[in-house]
Write an enzyme that holds these catalytic residues in place. Structure first.
Site, PDB file in Angstrom:
ATOM      1  N   GLU A 156      -0.312   8.082   9.653  1.00  0.00           N
ATOM      2  CA  GLU A 156      -1.069   6.869   9.965  1.00  0.00           C
ATOM      3  C   GLU A 156      -0.230   5.774  10.605  1.00  0.00           C
ATOM      4  OE1 GLU A 156       0.408   6.146   5.738  1.00  0.00           O
ATOM      5  OE2 GLU A 156      -0.403   7.845   6.872  1.00  0.00           O
TER       6      GLU A 156
ATOM      7  N   SER B 248     -15.989 -12.661  12.942  1.00  0.00           N
ATOM      8  CA  SER B 248     -15.788 -12.527  11.500  1.00  0.00           C
ATOM      9  C   SER B 248     -15.094 -13.753  10.912  1.00  0.00           C
ATOM     10  CB  SER B 248     -14.953 -11.273  11.205  1.00  0.00           C
ATOM     11  OG  SER B 248     -14.799 -11.098   9.813  1.00  0.00           O
TER      12      SER B 248
ATOM     13  N   TYR C 299      -0.337  12.221   5.744  1.00  0.00           N
ATOM     14  CA  TYR C 299      -0.828  10.874   5.487  1.00  0.00           C
ATOM     15  C   TYR C 299      -0.208  10.380   4.182  1.00  0.00           C
ATOM     16  CZ  TYR C 299      -4.438  11.465   9.079  1.00  0.00           C
ATOM     17  OH  TYR C 299      -5.102  11.654  10.264  1.00  0.00           O
TER      18      TYR C 299
ATOM     19  N   ARG D 149      -9.067  20.392   3.465  1.00  0.00           N
ATOM     20  CA  ARG D 149      -8.332  20.488   4.718  1.00  0.00           C
ATOM     21  C   ARG D 149      -6.987  21.186   4.477  1.00  0.00           C
ATOM     22  NH1 ARG D 149      -8.494  14.255   6.425  1.00  0.00           N
ATOM     23  NH2 ARG D 149      -8.425  14.088   4.136  1.00  0.00           N
TER      24      ARG D 149
ATOM     25  N   HIS E  34      -0.097   6.442   3.310  1.00  0.00           N
ATOM     26  CA  HIS E  34      -0.768   5.198   2.888  1.00  0.00           C
ATOM     27  C   HIS E  34      -0.008   4.526   1.747  1.00  0.00           C
ATOM     28  CE1 HIS E  34      -4.191   5.988   5.492  1.00  0.00           C
ATOM     29  NE2 HIS E  34      -4.263   7.206   5.013  1.00  0.00           N
TER      30      HIS E  34
ATOM     31  N   LYS F 101      -2.810  15.208   2.863  1.00  0.00           N
ATOM     32  CA  LYS F 101      -2.819  14.017   2.020  1.00  0.00           C
ATOM     33  C   LYS F 101      -1.475  13.826   1.326  1.00  0.00           C
ATOM     34  CE  LYS F 101      -5.589  11.525   1.533  1.00  0.00           C
ATOM     35  NZ  LYS F 101      -5.791  10.281   2.338  1.00  0.00           N
TER      36      LYS F 101
ATOM     37  N   ASP G  23      -8.286   3.669   1.470  1.00  0.00           N
ATOM     38  CA  ASP G  23      -6.958   4.273   1.596  1.00  0.00           C
ATOM     39  C   ASP G  23      -5.861   3.231   1.594  1.00  0.00           C
ATOM     40  OD1 ASP G  23      -6.863   7.018   1.547  1.00  0.00           O
ATOM     41  OD2 ASP G  23      -7.438   7.259   3.640  1.00  0.00           O
TER      42      ASP G  23
ATOM     43  N   ASN H 167     -10.450  10.226   0.743  1.00  0.00           N
ATOM     44  CA  ASN H 167     -10.261  11.356   1.676  1.00  0.00           C
ATOM     45  C   ASN H 167     -11.616  11.856   2.172  1.00  0.00           C
ATOM     46  OD1 ASN H 167     -10.695  12.301  -1.017  1.00  0.00           O
ATOM     47  ND2 ASN H 167      -9.963  14.334  -0.471  1.00  0.00           N
TER      48      ASN H 167
ATOM     49  N   ASP I  19     -15.998  -8.842  13.608  1.00  0.00           N
ATOM     50  CA  ASP I  19     -14.585  -8.635  13.918  1.00  0.00           C
ATOM     51  C   ASP I  19     -13.980  -9.961  14.359  1.00  0.00           C
ATOM     52  OD1 ASP I  19     -12.881  -5.811  14.634  1.00  0.00           O
ATOM     53  OD2 ASP I  19     -12.096  -7.651  15.509  1.00  0.00           O
TER      54      ASP I  19
ATOM     55  N   VAL J 170     -14.304   2.407   3.849  1.00  0.00           N
ATOM     56  CA  VAL J 170     -13.365   3.361   4.444  1.00  0.00           C
ATOM     57  C   VAL J 170     -11.934   2.846   4.318  1.00  0.00           C
ATOM     58  CG1 VAL J 170     -12.824   4.677   6.536  1.00  0.00           C
ATOM     59  CG2 VAL J 170     -15.186   4.074   6.033  1.00  0.00           C
TER      60      VAL J 170
ATOM     61  N   VAL K 142     -11.848   1.744  15.469  1.00  0.00           N
ATOM     62  CA  VAL K 142     -12.361   3.107  15.631  1.00  0.00           C
ATOM     63  C   VAL K 142     -13.404   3.431  14.564  1.00  0.00           C
ATOM     64  CG1 VAL K 142     -11.764   5.550  15.634  1.00  0.00           C
ATOM     65  CG2 VAL K 142     -10.250   3.903  16.755  1.00  0.00           C
TER      66      VAL K 142
END
Length: 368
Positions: free
Chosen positions: A117, A220, A93, A15, A95, A74, A270, A300, A198, A267, A178
């Site tokens: 983020e 959850s 980003y 990217r 993190h 990144k 990060d 990533n 959740d 996911v 999301v």
């Protein structure tokens, strides 16, 4: 303002911070843009494309970094730390909750660091610059998971959608935000049996309206997580606590109870990951096997589809970048959402969530 676009250095990160069309908008606003040579090649943008948009091509990373405002995708890696300096603004980003070393360096060098983020629209809990990459990562999580379930990749040899007469595979998704929603879309589309867990009952009600009976929606807690995870073929970690380190929801002991050849795609890596046995990997070496289970921890993930991801990211970031370029730090006074993106400034760690993770890094000067 002079704006620099360095070439990304993370493993197979193709990217780029600005597309040529975004460069043209900034050029029309009177700014000078300096793009490191071949920075956009992986996303399908040539040096000529950038020249036509009004950018200047530079031939060293230092020449791209040595600008008032640096736009990346990144976080800076250790080999890039030497380019960071006081008075410079970097927007990317970060993190930081999962990267103490970077947090310490940003504080020490005095750079102004804004993180995509943590840009958040006031009163909405919406993260407009994280959302497009979360959509992509959620969809890729199931796509990659399906691949590594194939026997020649070391997986169980399961087709997620099954066929008539053979039951489909099972996908369990931890988190209904999301990422989890998009992972479920793809898994449902493949014909898999899908569960989402959740803690937000209102979110579960929303997901019921969205998916109906095609997805099993489960509150959850530790007992329900254990029950779902033990029998799954693909486990997707999709937990997000903005700015904070992800909580560990799946212990090593629970991973040991999964069937050999099952796949975990986290996911949340990060932000430190929500699976105890998972650690970051790379696009070059994306998986490893631990406790007989395939672990995928590429931080990533959207870098695998750079043509799509770069444009999706620019669609969201460009208005904020234009305002920041036009007004400098004054933009943060006028745009509360952008102000939420400020993580480090003038040797101080400012983001409350990251402060909670690293309380010892909070500079007392900011309270005086």
């Amino acid at each position: 303002m002079e704006i620099g676009i360095p070439k990304e250095t993370k493993d197979k990160e193709f990217r780029v911070g600005l597309s040529p069309s975004s460069v043209r908008v900034l050029k029309d606003n009177g700014h000078a843009i300096f793009v490191e040579t071949q920075a956009g090649n992986g996303s399908g943008f040539t040096n000529e494309n950038y020249n036509k948009a009004g950018a200047t091509i530079v031939y060293t990373a230092e020449a791209a970094w040595d600008r008032d405002l640096v736009i990346k995708v990144k976080e800076p890696l250790s080999q890039e730390y030497r380019f960071l300096k006081k008075g410079q603004i970097i927007f990317t980003y970060l993190h930081l909750a999962a990267d103490r070393k970077l947090a310490e360096y940003l504080i020490d060098c005095g750079v102004t660091a804004l993180a995509y983020e943590t840009v958040e629209k006031p009163g909405s809990n919406k993260l407009p610059l994280l959302t497009p990459m979360s959509i992509i990562a959620g969809r890729l999580a199931v796509q990659f998971g399906a691949r590594f379930l194939e026997s020649h990749q070391g997986g169980k040899g399961i087709l997620l959608g099954g066929i008539p007469g053979v039951k489909p595979g099972k996908v369990v998704i931890l988190g209904g935000g999301v990422v989890g929603t998009e992972a479920a879309r793809i898994a449902v589309g493949m014909g898999a049996t899908v569960q989402i867990l959740d803690v937000n009952v209102e979110r579960l009600a929303y997901l019921e309206n969205l998916f109906g009976s095609r997805v099993q929606l489960i509150y959850s807690n530790s007992a329900n997580i254990e029950d779902s995870v033990k029998s799954t073929d693909l486990l997707v970690g999709a937990v997000l606590l903005p700015g904070l380190k992800a909580p560990t929801l799946v212990s090593r002991k629970l991973v040991q109870q999964m069937l050999p050849g099952s796949v975990i795609v986290d996911v949340a890596v990060d932000q430190g990951g929500c699976i105890e046995t998972l650690h970051p990997t790379s696009h070059t070496n994306p998986i490893y096997i631990e406790e007989g289970v395939i672990h995928y921890g590429v931080p990533n993930m959207p870098g695998a589809v750079p043509w799509t991801a770069t444009q999706a990211l620019n669609n969201s970031t460009l208005p904020y970048i234009v305002q920041l370029a036009n007004q400098g730090m004054k933009a943060l006074e006028e745009n509360p959402a952008l102000a939420k993106g400020l993580n480090v400034n003038n040797h101080c760690l400012l983001n409350p969530a990251v402060q909670n993770v690293f309380p010892d890094l909070v500079d007392l000067r900011q309270n005086n």
